[in-house]
Structure formats: C-alpha cells, structure tokens
Design a protein around this motif. Structure first.
Motif, short mmCIF file in Angstrom:
data_model
loop_
_atom_site.label_atom_id
_atom_site.label_comp_id
_atom_site.label_asym_id
_atom_site.label_seq_id
_atom_site.Cartn_x
_atom_site.Cartn_y
_atom_site.Cartn_z
N LEU A 147 -1.32 0.63 -7.03
CA LEU A 147 -1.91 0.58 -5.69
C LEU A 147 -0.97 1.14 -4.64
O LEU A 147 -1.41 1.82 -3.71
N LEU A 148 0.33 0.88 -4.78
CA LEU A 148 1.28 1.44 -3.82
C LEU A 148 1.21 2.96 -3.84
O LEU A 148 1.12 3.61 -2.79
N GLU A 149 1.22 3.55 -5.02
CA GLU A 149 1.22 5.01 -5.10
C GLU A 149 -0.10 5.60 -4.60
O GLU A 149 -0.11 6.65 -3.93
N VAL A 150 -1.23 4.93 -4.89
CA VAL A 150 -2.52 5.42 -4.38
C VAL A 150 -2.54 5.33 -2.84
O VAL A 150 -3.01 6.25 -2.16
N ALA A 151 -2.01 4.24 -2.29
CA ALA A 151 -1.96 4.10 -0.83
C ALA A 151 -1.10 5.20 -0.22
O ALA A 151 -1.46 5.79 0.82
N LEU A 152 0.04 5.50 -0.84
CA LEU A 152 0.90 6.57 -0.32
C LEU A 152 0.20 7.93 -0.41
O LEU A 152 0.30 8.76 0.50
N LYS A 153 -0.54 8.14 -1.48
CA LYS A 153 -1.27 9.40 -1.65
C LYS A 153 -2.37 9.54 -0.60
O LYS A 153 -2.61 10.64 -0.08
N LEU A 154 -3.03 8.43 -0.27
CA LEU A 154 -4.06 8.46 0.77
C LEU A 154 -3.45 8.87 2.11
O LEU A 154 -3.98 9.72 2.84
N ALA A 155 -2.29 8.29 2.42
CA ALA A 155 -1.63 8.60 3.70
C ALA A 155 -1.14 10.05 3.73
O ALA A 155 -1.12 10.69 4.78
N GLU A 156 -0.75 10.56 2.58
CA GLU A 156 -0.27 11.94 2.48
C GLU A 156 -1.45 12.93 2.58
O GLU A 156 -1.35 13.97 3.21
N THR A 157 -2.58 12.58 1.99
CA THR A 157 -3.74 13.47 1.92
C THR A 157 -4.55 13.47 3.22
O THR A 157 -5.11 14.49 3.60
N ARG A 158 -4.61 12.30 3.87
CA ARG A 158 -5.34 12.14 5.13
C ARG A 158 -6.74 12.74 5.12
O ARG A 158 -7.08 13.58 5.96
#
Ligand code: DTR
Ligand code: ZN
Ligand code: ZN
Length: 329
Positions: A147-158
């Motif tokens: 979940l941490l990595e998916v959350a970081l990916k969401l913030a990166e992808t915007r």
C-alpha cells in the motif's frame, strides 16, 4: 515489475482523453500537444516494495526483533510509512486508538489523496503491527509495503480522479482487529456510507502461497479478480482468512469489502499445488507468527502480482479519463 500477460488489461484501459483534440488539425496538435491523459494503471516496481520490507525488517531488528503494536518497533514503523508519505506530498493523520485497543498500542495511520468526488471513497488498508515472535514481514509488512508503494505511485502519477482514495495502516490487528474497529466506529454514519468499498491486504507474499480473494464474487472484488484472471491465476475464495483480518471491521458495518491474500498456516491442497505450483501438504506460510517471518519469507512473484492488482483496482475504481480533479504538477 511488470507481470507477464498484463497487456490485455492495460491495453483495454488505455484511454486518451479526446475532448478538444479531435477538432484540431494534425499540425496544430503537433505544435501544441494537449496533455495526454491515460487511465491505464501503472506498473508497481516490486523492488521498491521489497525495499520497504527491508526497512521494516531493520526496524524490528533495532527493537527487540518485533513490531508489535505496543512497542517501539511499531512506532518506528508508523514513522517510516508517515515520513515516506509526507515526502510525497500527503497529509497524514495519526489516529490514537483510545478505546478497544491494547494499552500502549500505537496509532492508526490514515492518508487520503485529496482529489475527486468526496462522496465516493475507496479505502485500501493493511495492518502495520506484527506479533511479538518475529519481525512480521509477510504478516503484514507485505500488505503495508504494497500500500505504501501504491500510494507513492499515485502521488507520482497524479492522474485525474473520479473518486477519493484513502489509505489506512492499522494498529493492534494481532490482538483482535482493534485499530480498524476503532477507526470504523469513530466515523459518523455519513462518513461510513461514503466508503463505497474497503480493500484489505494481509499476507500478500506467502512463500508457498495461493491466490485468494475476499468475497471473490462480489461487485467490490470484480477489479481484483479481473486482474488476477488476466494473469490466468485462477484465484479462489479466501476461506482461511474470513473474519480474521481488518476487512471484518468494515464488513460489520455493512461496507462492501474485498482484498488479496496468499494464505497463512493452512496447508496447500494437491489441487492447488497442481494449478499454482508449490508444495502440497505444506503451509502457505510456514513462518506464520514465527521468528522466521523475515525478508527471506517473501514470495516476490506473488508480491508483484498483488501490488500490480492493487494499482489496477485503484485505477479502475477511482481514476477518471477526464481532465478534472487533477493534482497540480
Ligand atoms: N494474517 C492473519 C489473519 C489470517 C489468518 N489466516 C489468513 C489467511 C489469509 C489472510 C489473513 C489470514 C493475522 O493477522 O494473524
Ligand atoms: Zn495479518
Ligand atoms: Zn498475524
């Protein structure tokens, strides 16, 4: 890492927002390209998920070998996840569990991606605590790091958001689903009914694991199942874990739930070994609740397939193909 055969779904999901573009002559488009919007879910790099697991294992090692909810190992785990989320731009809330938790248990951690329709919330959760016996890397560093990595990916992808996405890392699951129960109990009924589905991730990298989905035939499970079906994994209902993890706290209030799991102490059947590989007659995770639940107790292939399916589900449920509700870049 990109799993084999995922092209079917990403190909289907790839949408270029045509609004405004179609009217432009080709040369005008080339001179001033409109931003390309896509709803294709990103690939989650399993090496980055494993790097979070290495950190959680080191945290346990510095704190008596565990990350139990009442110890410094848990508080350091909260600080690690919180720090990574804040660095990516999330506002993160620590929620002290003031009733129903073990005395001295650390807080829940909540992070919301603040774009999209706030009346439609999709939640993704994992327990961040472990047992006293070991570092808790498959149970449940695996779900927490995913979940941490998916959350970081969401913030990166915007991407453009149709709905809200909220992540929860729960305290004191191992003593009775206590952190998640406190969280759901603390919501107003309006806040509870805004949660359209809750997805749970507990033990998503069991070394001799199988591909299990909670409430596999439910509407909420459809994108989770579609992703694993696209990899021809033939997932099954998570009977072993039913009522035993934090999804139950949400289910008890009538919120639709699903999630992935790869299994705990139950043994793999010969039918399951024939379709998934691994050892028939052996536990899905022989290190369940033991000192050997370390970074070597991780099935990287299963972890990768789980992480990519979480991203797929999040994108299906909450990402929009229009230019609305997008975080600034
Ligand atoms: N993860 C366990 C709860 C549990 C027991 N069996 C299963 C099977 C699949 C997922 C989870 C579970 C715990 O937190 O101890
Ligand atoms: Zn667990
Ligand atoms: Zn456990």
């Amino acid at each position: 890492m990109r799993a084999a055969r995922r092209t079917t779904l990403t190909g289907l999901a790839l949408v270029t927002a045509a609004a405004g573009l179609a009217a432009l002559p080709p040369d005008a488009e080339a001179a001033s390209p409109a931003p390309t919007l896509t709803t294709a879910a990103p690939d989650i790099d399993v090496a980055r998920v494993q790097a979070h697991l290495t950190e959680l294992n080191a945290i346990a090692s510095r704190n008596g070998g565990n990350r139990r909810s009442t110890g410094q190992g848990y508080r350091d785990s909260v600080a690690y996840v919180k720090g990574r989320l804040q660095a990516a731009g999330y506002t993160v809330t620590e929620q002290a569990c003031t009733s129903g938790c073990t005395r001295g248990a650390g807080p829940n951690l909540i992070a919301e991606w603040p774009y999209g329709d706030a009346s439609k919330v999709y939640m993704f959760g994992a327990h961040l605590d472990g047992v006293s016996a070991g570092p808790g890397i498959n149970d449940n560093g695996s779900g927490s790091a995913t979940l941490l990595e998916v959350a970081l990916k969401l913030a990166e992808t915007r991407p453009s958001m149709a709905a809200r996405v909220r992540f929860g890392w729960w305290t004191d699951e191992e003593q009775g689903l206590n952190g998640s129960d406190f969280y759901v109990r603390s919501l107003t009924s309006a806040q509870r009914s805004a949660i359209k589905a809750y997805y749970n991730f507990d033990m998503v990298a069991s070394p001799n694991g199988g591909y299990f989905i909670n409430h596999i035939n439910s509407t909420a499970a459809a994108p989770m199942k579609a992703y694993w079906d696209s990899l021809s994994l033939r997932p099954e209902e998570n009977t072993e874990g039913a009522g035993r993890s934090d999804d139950y706290s949400f289910e008890a209030y009538g919120i639709p739930t699903s999630g992935y799991a790869m299994g705990a102490s139950a043994r793999k059947t010969s039918t399951q070994a024939a379709k998934w590989g691994g050892t028939a007659g052996a536990a899905y995770d022989r290190c369940y609740h033991s000192s050997c639940d370390t970074t070597t107790n991780i099935n990287a292939t299963g972890l990768n397939r789980s992480a990519d399916g979480v991203a797929y589900t999040l994108w299906q449920q909450a990402v929009s193909a229009t230019a609305l509700n997008r975080a600034p870049r």
